[in-house]
Design a protein around this motif. Structure first.
Motif, PDB file in Angstrom:
ATOM      1  N   THR A  31       1.130  -1.598   0.012  1.00  0.00           N
ATOM      2  CA  THR A  31      -0.169  -0.172   0.011  1.00  0.00           C
ATOM      3  C   THR A  31       1.074   1.750   0.123  1.00  0.00           C
ATOM      4  O   THR A  31       0.226   2.063  -0.547  1.00  0.00           O
ATOM      5  CB  THR A  31      -1.131  -0.283   1.975  1.00  0.00           C
ATOM      6  OG1 THR A  31      -1.596  -1.182   1.479  1.00  0.00           O
ATOM      7  CG2 THR A  31      -2.095   1.543   1.000  1.00  0.00           C
ATOM      8  N   TYR A  32       2.271   1.003   1.134  1.00  0.00           N
ATOM      9  CA  TYR A  32       2.550   2.811   0.919  1.00  0.00           C
ATOM     10  C   TYR A  32       3.605   2.659  -0.419  1.00  0.00           C
ATOM     11  O   TYR A  32       2.990   3.819  -0.647  1.00  0.00           O
ATOM     12  CB  TYR A  32       3.738   2.638   2.359  1.00  0.00           C
ATOM     13  CG  TYR A  32       5.135   3.214   1.497  1.00  0.00           C
ATOM     14  CD1 TYR A  32       4.572   4.267   2.130  1.00  0.00           C
ATOM     15  CD2 TYR A  32       6.401   3.130   1.494  1.00  0.00           C
ATOM     16  CE1 TYR A  32       5.734   6.200   1.650  1.00  0.00           C
ATOM     17  CE2 TYR A  32       6.714   3.770   0.786  1.00  0.00           C
ATOM     18  CZ  TYR A  32       6.971   5.355   1.263  1.00  0.00           C
ATOM     19  OH  TYR A  32       7.552   6.684   0.743  1.00  0.00           O
ATOM     20  N   THR A  33       3.870   1.666  -0.849  1.00  0.00           N
ATOM     21  CA  THR A  33       4.577   1.826  -2.527  1.00  0.00           C
ATOM     22  C   THR A  33       3.813   2.261  -3.033  1.00  0.00           C
ATOM     23  O   THR A  33       4.401   3.253  -4.090  1.00  0.00           O
ATOM     24  CB  THR A  33       5.358   0.571  -3.079  1.00  0.00           C
ATOM     25  OG1 THR A  33       7.134   0.162  -1.307  1.00  0.00           O
ATOM     26  CG2 THR A  33       6.096   0.771  -3.809  1.00  0.00           C
ATOM     27  N   ALA A  34       2.852   1.347  -4.037  1.00  0.00           N
ATOM     28  CA  ALA A  34       1.821   1.792  -4.400  1.00  0.00           C
ATOM     29  C   ALA A  34       1.648   3.177  -4.242  1.00  0.00           C
ATOM     30  O   ALA A  34       1.513   4.028  -5.875  1.00  0.00           O
ATOM     31  CB  ALA A  34       0.660   1.202  -4.455  1.00  0.00           C
ATOM     32  N   ALA A  35       0.725   3.397  -3.841  1.00  0.00           N
ATOM     33  CA  ALA A  35       1.190   5.337  -3.074  1.00  0.00           C
ATOM     34  C   ALA A  35       1.710   6.420  -3.546  1.00  0.00           C
ATOM     35  O   ALA A  35       1.558   7.034  -4.386  1.00  0.00           O
ATOM     36  CB  ALA A  35       0.079   5.285  -1.339  1.00  0.00           C
ATOM     37  N   ALA A  36       3.548   5.467  -3.218  1.00  0.00           N
ATOM     38  CA  ALA A  36       4.392   7.297  -2.932  1.00  0.00           C
ATOM     39  C   ALA A  36       4.707   7.322  -4.338  1.00  0.00           C
ATOM     40  O   ALA A  36       4.526   8.043  -4.652  1.00  0.00           O
ATOM     41  CB  ALA A  36       5.230   6.641  -2.048  1.00  0.00           C
TER      42      ALA A  36
END
Length: 315
Positions: free
Chosen positions: A124-129
Motif C-alpha cells: 500500500t505504501y509503495t503504491a501510494a508513494a
C-alpha cells in the motif's frame, strides 16, 4: 490534541514553504527523473538511509534505465548490484516488478495505485508513494516519518503507535490537501520534515516551521508511551546471511558448500579480493547450525541457488 483538519490549510502553507526552501537535492526528485527511477528509489529507501541508497541508485539507473533493461537480465544480477543495502529480497522484488511491467504494462511503470498493487512485492505504501511522486496523483502517503510528524504536531504524542492503525490513516486522509499538486507537495514535505527536523531521537524543534502549533511541544514534550525495540545485528542470522551473500556476490562462479561452512585456513585473503568476504564470513565464528540455517533460508528465499558445482546467485 493539537491542530486538527480545520487548521490544515495553515499547516499546508507553513510545511510546504519550509520544504521549498530546505528540501534535499536528490536525483529522484529532479523534474527529469523517470517514473522507473522514482519506483526504484522507493524500494531502495525502505528501511535504508538516503546516504546509503544514493550511490547504489545511481549505479542501478545507469545500468538499468528502464524496467525492460532489468527484466532482460537474471535476477541474480539484481541481487549482485544490490550490494550491501540490506534486505536483499527487495532486489528480487524489483526484478519481479520490472518483469511484470515489461510483460503486462508495455515496459512502463503503471500510473495508478490499483495497478501498482498488482506488481510483485508492492504494498500500500509503495503504491501510494509512486502514484503520488511519479504521476502527481492525490494519494495518502504514510511512512514512519509522516506518522511521527502527525503524532507530535496533531496528536501530542512523542511517537506514533508501534504499528499503523486506522485512526492514524483517518487523520492522514483528513490532512491531505484536496488539490492534486498540493497533495503531492504535502506528502513530500511532511516526509522531509520528519527525516530532517522531527526526528525520532533528537528532534530539532527550534527550527520546526510549525513549532507554535505542535501539540507535543505544548504538552511539555511527554515521554513516549513505549520504548522502541532496537534491531540487533551482531551474532544474528541476518548478519550471517549477509556475510554469505557477500561471498556469493563477489565470487566468479559457484562456491562449494564446504568452503562456506568451513573451517577454512585462509593464508592471505588480501591477495585475492574474492577471498576477503569468505574470510569475513569465517571470522564470525558462527555455529555450524546457524550457517546451515542461513544457507537454507537463502535458498528458500531464492536469493541463492545450489547446483552440482556449488552455491551461486540466481541465474
Amino acid at each position: 490534541m493539537g491542530p486538527g483538519p480545520q487548521q490544515a490549510p495553515q499547516l499546508h502553507t507553513e510545511i510546504i514553504s519550509w520544504f521549498t526552501a530546505n528540501a534535499r537535492d536528490l536525483p529522484w526528485r529532479e523534474a527529469g527523473c523517470s517514473p522507473w527511477g522514482i519506483f526504484v528509489s522507493e524500494i531502495m529507501l525502505q528501511q535504508t538511509p538516503v546516504v546509503r541508497v544514493l550511490p547504489v541508485w545511481e549505479q542501478w539507473m545507469a545500468r538499468w534505465p528502464t524496467p525492460a533493461a532489468l527484466a532482460a537480465e537474471p535476477s541474480g544480477e539484481a541481487v549482485r548490484a544490490w550490494g550491501r543495502l540490506g534486505y536483499p529480497r527487495r532486489a528480487l522484488r524489483l526484478h519481479a516488478a520490472a518483469t511484470a511491467m515489461t510483460a503486462d504494462f508495455g515496459g512502463r511503470v503503471p500510473e495508478t495505485s490499483a495497478e501498482l498493487l498488482t506488481l510483485p512485492g508492492v504494498g500500500t505504501y509503495t503504491a501510494a508513494a509512486v502514484a503520488s511522486f511519479a504521476f502527481g496523483r492525490r494519494e495518502t502517503v504514510v511512512d514512519t516519518n509522516i506518522r511521527r510528524v502527525h503524532a507530535r504536531a496533531v496528536g501530542g504524542k512523542a511517537l506514533p503507535a508501534p504499528a499503523l492503525n486506522a485512526a492514524e490513516m483517518r487523520l492522514a486522509v483528513a490532512l491531505l490537501p484536496d488539490d492534486d499538486a498540493a497533495s503531492v507537495a504535502w506528502n513530500a514535505s511532511v516526509m522531509e520534515l520528519g527525516a530532517l527536523v522531527c526526528t525520532a531521537r533528537s528532534p530539532k524543534c527550534e527550527v520546526c516551521p510549525v513549532l507554535r502549533h505542535c501539540a507535543w511541544v505544548a504538552a511539555g514534550k511527554p515521554a513516549p508511551d513505549y520504548i522502541p525495540k532496537g534491531q540487533s545485528w551482531a551474532g544474528t542470522d541476518r548478519q550471517v546471511r549477509g556475510a554469505v551473500m557477500a561471498v556469493l556476490r563477489q565470487a566468479r562462479g559457484p562456491v562449494l558448500r564446504t568452503l562456506l561452512l568451513g573451517p577454512l585456513d585462509l593464508v592471505a585473503p588480501e591477495a585475492d579480493p574474492e577471498l576477503a568476504p569468505l574470510a569475513a564470513l569465517h571470522a564470525l565464528n558462527a555455529p555450524a547450525e546457524q550457517l546451515e540455517r542461513a544457507l537454507a533460508g537463502l535458498l528458500t528465499d531464492r536469493l541463492a541457488e545450489e547446483t552440482e558445482s556449488g552455491l551461486q546467485l540466481p541465474a
